[in-house]
Design a protein around this motif. Structure first.
Motif, PDB file in Angstrom:
ATOM      1  N   ASP A   1      99.312  76.896  10.246  1.00  0.00           N
ATOM      2  CA  ASP A   1     100.559  76.334  10.090  1.00  0.00           C
ATOM      3  C   ASP A   1     101.486  77.042   9.297  1.00  0.00           C
ATOM      4  O   ASP A   1     102.681  77.439   9.772  1.00  0.00           O
ATOM      5  CB  ASP A   1     100.624  74.846   9.707  1.00  0.00           C
ATOM      6  N   VAL A   2     101.143  77.287   7.963  1.00  0.00           N
ATOM      7  CA  VAL A   2     102.176  78.010   6.846  1.00  0.00           C
ATOM      8  C   VAL A   2     102.496  79.372   7.529  1.00  0.00           C
ATOM      9  O   VAL A   2     103.362  79.920   7.623  1.00  0.00           O
ATOM     10  CB  VAL A   2     101.687  78.058   5.796  1.00  0.00           C
ATOM     11  N   LEU A   3     101.488  80.108   8.052  1.00  0.00           N
ATOM     12  CA  LEU A   3     101.438  81.503   8.491  1.00  0.00           C
ATOM     13  C   LEU A   3     102.391  81.684   9.702  1.00  0.00           C
ATOM     14  O   LEU A   3     103.374  82.424   9.855  1.00  0.00           O
ATOM     15  CB  LEU A   3     100.131  82.156   9.060  1.00  0.00           C
ATOM     16  N   VAL A   4     102.339  80.842  10.782  1.00  0.00           N
ATOM     17  CA  VAL A   4     103.045  80.768  11.839  1.00  0.00           C
ATOM     18  C   VAL A   4     104.563  80.488  11.500  1.00  0.00           C
ATOM     19  O   VAL A   4     105.411  81.151  11.913  1.00  0.00           O
ATOM     20  CB  VAL A   4     102.471  79.755  13.025  1.00  0.00           C
ATOM     21  N   THR A   5     104.714  79.429  10.915  1.00  0.00           N
ATOM     22  CA  THR A   5     105.966  78.710  10.387  1.00  0.00           C
ATOM     23  C   THR A   5     106.809  79.824   9.680  1.00  0.00           C
ATOM     24  O   THR A   5     107.840  79.967   9.944  1.00  0.00           O
ATOM     25  CB  THR A   5     105.865  77.634   9.701  1.00  0.00           C
ATOM     26  N   THR A   6     106.205  80.393   8.782  1.00  0.00           N
ATOM     27  CA  THR A   6     106.878  81.293   7.853  1.00  0.00           C
ATOM     28  C   THR A   6     107.156  82.558   8.328  1.00  0.00           C
ATOM     29  O   THR A   6     108.438  82.960   8.457  1.00  0.00           O
ATOM     30  CB  THR A   6     106.092  81.670   6.444  1.00  0.00           C
ATOM     31  N   PHE A   7     106.108  83.271   8.648  1.00  0.00           N
ATOM     32  CA  PHE A   7     106.565  84.630   9.209  1.00  0.00           C
ATOM     33  C   PHE A   7     106.777  84.862  10.616  1.00  0.00           C
ATOM     34  O   PHE A   7     107.791  85.861  10.846  1.00  0.00           O
ATOM     35  CB  PHE A   7     105.090  85.524   8.932  1.00  0.00           C
ATOM     36  N   ILE A   8     106.680  84.010  11.778  1.00  0.00           N
ATOM     37  CA  ILE A   8     107.160  83.975  12.910  1.00  0.00           C
ATOM     38  C   ILE A   8     108.535  83.499  12.694  1.00  0.00           C
ATOM     39  O   ILE A   8     109.528  83.915  13.209  1.00  0.00           O
ATOM     40  CB  ILE A   8     106.387  83.120  13.828  1.00  0.00           C
ATOM     41  N   GLY A   9     108.737  82.519  12.141  1.00  0.00           N
ATOM     42  CA  GLY A   9     110.170  81.861  11.503  1.00  0.00           C
ATOM     43  C   GLY A   9     111.130  83.049  10.951  1.00  0.00           C
ATOM     44  O   GLY A   9     112.098  83.047  11.137  1.00  0.00           O
ATOM     45  N   LEU A  10     110.479  83.672  10.019  1.00  0.00           N
ATOM     46  CA  LEU A  10     111.495  84.797   9.316  1.00  0.00           C
ATOM     47  C   LEU A  10     111.942  85.855  10.449  1.00  0.00           C
ATOM     48  O   LEU A  10     112.666  86.413  10.188  1.00  0.00           O
ATOM     49  CB  LEU A  10     110.689  85.277   8.215  1.00  0.00           C
ATOM     50  N   ALA A  11     110.853  86.349  11.120  1.00  0.00           N
ATOM     51  CA  ALA A  11     111.276  87.236  12.177  1.00  0.00           C
ATOM     52  C   ALA A  11     112.201  86.638  12.905  1.00  0.00           C
ATOM     53  O   ALA A  11     113.169  87.465  13.360  1.00  0.00           O
ATOM     54  CB  ALA A  11     110.019  87.668  12.969  1.00  0.00           C
ATOM     55  N   LEU A  12     112.341  85.468  13.615  1.00  0.00           N
ATOM     56  CA  LEU A  12     113.141  84.807  14.115  1.00  0.00           C
ATOM     57  C   LEU A  12     114.566  84.928  13.597  1.00  0.00           C
ATOM     58  O   LEU A  12     115.590  85.061  14.158  1.00  0.00           O
ATOM     59  CB  LEU A  12     112.701  83.473  14.647  1.00  0.00           C
ATOM     60  N   LEU A  13     114.404  84.271  12.279  1.00  0.00           N
ATOM     61  CA  LEU A  13     115.707  84.310  11.316  1.00  0.00           C
ATOM     62  C   LEU A  13     116.332  85.583  11.401  1.00  0.00           C
ATOM     63  O   LEU A  13     117.659  85.536  11.436  1.00  0.00           O
ATOM     64  CB  LEU A  13     115.290  83.977  10.103  1.00  0.00           C
ATOM     65  N   ARG A  14     115.814  86.562  11.126  1.00  0.00           N
ATOM     66  CA  ARG A  14     116.294  87.958  10.931  1.00  0.00           C
ATOM     67  C   ARG A  14     116.903  88.215  12.321  1.00  0.00           C
ATOM     68  O   ARG A  14     117.975  88.921  12.385  1.00  0.00           O
ATOM     69  CB  ARG A  14     115.007  89.052  10.814  1.00  0.00           C
ATOM     70  N   THR A  15     116.266  88.101  13.570  1.00  0.00           N
ATOM     71  CA  THR A  15     116.985  88.446  14.714  1.00  0.00           C
ATOM     72  C   THR A  15     118.156  87.593  14.910  1.00  0.00           C
ATOM     73  O   THR A  15     119.143  88.027  15.390  1.00  0.00           O
ATOM     74  CB  THR A  15     115.897  88.027  15.915  1.00  0.00           C
ATOM     75  N   LEU A  16     118.230  86.197  14.687  1.00  0.00           N
ATOM     76  CA  LEU A  16     119.329  85.344  14.759  1.00  0.00           C
ATOM     77  C   LEU A  16     120.527  85.781  13.827  1.00  0.00           C
ATOM     78  O   LEU A  16     121.718  85.824  14.387  1.00  0.00           O
ATOM     79  CB  LEU A  16     118.911  83.908  14.387  1.00  0.00           C
ATOM     80  N   HIS A  17     120.070  86.092  12.557  1.00  0.00           N
ATOM     81  CA  HIS A  17     121.164  86.675  11.591  1.00  0.00           C
ATOM     82  C   HIS A  17     121.996  87.926  12.095  1.00  0.00           C
ATOM     83  O   HIS A  17     123.007  88.127  12.055  1.00  0.00           O
ATOM     84  CB  HIS A  17     120.524  87.014  10.271  1.00  0.00           C
ATOM     85  N   GLN A  18     120.962  88.756  13.103  1.00  0.00           N
ATOM     86  CA  GLN A  18     121.589  90.128  13.242  1.00  0.00           C
ATOM     87  C   GLN A  18     122.446  89.924  14.394  1.00  0.00           C
ATOM     88  O   GLN A  18     123.500  90.445  14.787  1.00  0.00           O
ATOM     89  CB  GLN A  18     120.577  90.958  13.914  1.00  0.00           C
ATOM     90  N   ARG A  19     122.476  88.537  15.100  1.00  0.00           N
ATOM     91  CA  ARG A  19     123.325  88.066  16.127  1.00  0.00           C
ATOM     92  C   ARG A  19     124.455  86.893  15.682  1.00  0.00           C
ATOM     93  O   ARG A  19     125.028  86.640  16.575  1.00  0.00           O
ATOM     94  CB  ARG A  19     122.520  87.687  17.170  1.00  0.00           C
ATOM     95  N   GLY A  20     124.476  86.760  14.368  1.00  0.00           N
ATOM     96  CA  GLY A  20     125.310  85.827  13.767  1.00  0.00           C
ATOM     97  C   GLY A  20     124.946  84.514  14.365  1.00  0.00           C
ATOM     98  O   GLY A  20     125.864  83.552  14.450  1.00  0.00           O
ATOM     99  N   LEU A  21     123.801  84.102  14.520  1.00  0.00           N
ATOM    100  CA  LEU A  21     123.436  82.818  14.980  1.00  0.00           C
ATOM    101  C   LEU A  21     122.673  81.844  14.099  1.00  0.00           C
ATOM    102  O   LEU A  21     121.935  80.984  14.633  1.00  0.00           O
ATOM    103  CB  LEU A  21     122.643  83.058  16.287  1.00  0.00           C
ATOM    104  N   LEU A  22     122.849  82.087  12.908  1.00  0.00           N
ATOM    105  CA  LEU A  22     122.117  81.449  11.901  1.00  0.00           C
ATOM    106  C   LEU A  22     122.701  79.828  11.721  1.00  0.00           C
ATOM    107  O   LEU A  22     121.927  79.033  11.491  1.00  0.00           O
ATOM    108  CB  LEU A  22     121.962  81.733  10.470  1.00  0.00           C
ATOM    109  N   ASP A  23     123.669  79.563  12.294  1.00  0.00           N
ATOM    110  CA  ASP A  23     124.256  78.532  11.939  1.00  0.00           C
ATOM    111  C   ASP A  23     123.900  77.622  13.348  1.00  0.00           C
ATOM    112  O   ASP A  23     123.923  78.158  14.565  1.00  0.00           O
ATOM    113  CB  ASP A  23     125.882  78.370  12.077  1.00  0.00           C
ATOM    114  N   VAL A  24     123.236  76.330  13.248  1.00  0.00           N
ATOM    115  CA  VAL A  24     122.667  75.513  14.259  1.00  0.00           C
ATOM    116  C   VAL A  24     123.579  75.167  15.326  1.00  0.00           C
ATOM    117  O   VAL A  24     123.364  75.230  16.433  1.00  0.00           O
ATOM    118  CB  VAL A  24     122.085  74.168  13.676  1.00  0.00           C
TER     119      VAL A  24
END
Length: 204
Positions: free
Chosen positions: A173-196
């Motif tokens: 659970d922690v592995l998936v949530t954190t590291f896949i989550g961080l990869a998605l966060l990085r992609t969203l940040h690059q597109r300016g989409l961190l805001d829900v």
């Protein structure tokens, strides 16, 4: 002892919901993860396999996940603001409501046979509240980590005879949530989409 534990978790969870600075919220998560880990240790250490998986899950929850989030924040300092979705008084009232709700769980017949059910309920409800009280997607990741800690705690209390299964689930659970989550966060940040709110606007 349980009341002291409950009070400590209430303070930490209240900080997670009421605060908007990612590093302070992360510190509160780490403290919650440490507390829930200490509670699950006796059952997890009953077998060699459970103890080994417990060590892996603990390293992921308490060390590697926070390091990954701090790394993300250093590269993206603007993500430090979790952008509260409600004013501070509403967030404080939410914490109080969660305390009242979780304390009532022990009166349910299904929870009467298991220990610490109000604590489990409070940690899980805190994770859910994190998903709705902030508009930064990083807060969602932190909320999911807290939610996972609550589920792991419940699994350890409800099935103490299956420590390997509980700790394996916690590690995954922690592995998936954190590291896949961080990869998605990085992609969203690059597109300016961190805001829900911006993410919701993409639904058209």
């Amino acid at each position: 002892m349980s009341m002291t534990l409950y009070a400590l978790l209430a303070i930490l969870s209240g900080l997670m919901i009421a605060d908007t600075r990612a590093k302070r919220v992360l510190a509160a998560y780490v403290a919650i993860a440490v507390i829930t880990t200490v509670v699950t240790f006796p059952g997890a250490s009953a077998t060699l396999g459970g103890f080994a998986l417990f060590g892996i899950a603990t390293a992921l929850k308490v060390v590697l996940a926070p390091i990954g989030i701090v790394w993300f924040l250093r590269r993206n300092p603007e993500a430090e603001d979790l952008r509260a979705g409600a004013p501070l008084p509403v967030r404080v009232l939410t914490v109080i409501a969660l305390i009242v709700l979780s304390r009532s769980v022990e009166r349910l017949p299904v929870a009467a046979a298991l220990p610490l059910q109000s604590i489990v309920a409070f940690v899980i409800l805190c994770g859910i509240a994190m998903l709705v009280m902030h508009r930064n997607v990083l807060a969602d990741l932190l909320g999911l980590l807290v939610f996972g800690a609550g589920i792991t705690l419940e699994g350890a209390l409800a099935a103490p005879q299956l420590p390997e299964a509980v700790e394996l689930g916690a590690a995954f659970d922690v592995l998936v949530t954190t590291f896949i989550g961080l990869a998605l966060l990085r992609t969203l940040h690059q597109r300016g989409l961190l805001d829900v709110d911006r993410l919701k606007s993409l639904r058209g």
